[in-house]
Write an enzyme that holds these catalytic residues in place. Sequence first.
Site, PDB file in Angstrom:
ATOM      1  CB  SER A  64      -0.902  -0.060   0.965  1.00 43.74           C
ATOM      2  OG  SER A  64      -1.296   1.056   1.556  1.00 43.74           O
ATOM      3  CE1 TYR A 122      -4.613  -2.142   4.853  1.00 36.98           C
ATOM      4  CE2 TYR A 122      -3.347   0.022   3.931  1.00 36.98           C
ATOM      5  CZ  TYR A 122      -4.056  -0.535   3.873  1.00 36.98           C
ATOM      6  OH  TYR A 122      -3.862  -1.727   2.728  1.00 36.98           O
ATOM      7  CE  LYS A 151      -1.671  -3.736   3.239  1.00 36.47           C
ATOM      8  NZ  LYS A 151      -1.384  -5.531   2.667  1.00 36.47           N
TER       9      LYS A 151
END
Length: 243
Positions: free
Chosen positions: A135, A148, A152
Amino acid sequence: MQFDFSGKRYIVTGASSGIGEVTARLLRAAGAEVIAIGQNAGKLAALAQDTGCQPLQLDIADSAAMAAAIAPLANIDGLVNCSGIALLDPCLALDAERFDQVMAINARGAAMMARHVAQGMLRDGRAGSIVNVSSQASLVALDDHLAYCASKAALDAITRNLCLELGPSGIRVNSVNPTVTLTPMAERAWSDPAKSGPMLAAIPLRRFATPQDVARPILFLLSDAAAMISGVSLPIDGGYTCR
């Protein structure tokens, strides 16, 4: 560019929706055999009926179940690690259990899946390609995305290490790093115009990605057209990370 994956066999995780599903469909359309992994049995069955993918229901966070499921699979030419979750919390409200859940799927699950698939490729004497779906959140900070972003960023580091260690065996490993991609998960996370508006304004192309925008570069990285590309984290972000 038209890809021909006839005679090739790939595993795609997260194949029951979003980027994973579109990737599985494009690979099948290009002639590949696809083992489609996900947790939603109904969606996997529908995908299998529609495309001929081989469905495999599996929780990526369950390492023992993963090892048992992947061990019998033979003649695999590559892997697309697309399973992922986003549990969003402000940093001051970070919950340890939710943090661990995100890391278990987005980072540890991808690493273990790559390990098992690569072991099989080496056993069968096959070179190939692994693509991890990371991401833009690995490259920049985003509000409420601490877990998150961390997961990533870890996935990009996993990509580099896999590249280094598997390269001598002819296995290439890369990441793609999309901006907000209009999957069901992203639509829920970015449904508030007050949140999505500033993000769209910061993307030079002024739009979010579609799953097809991400799946096509994945096919490129799987293909022989990318034969000398490994260890790359490729932003697919409309220019968001140019600043």
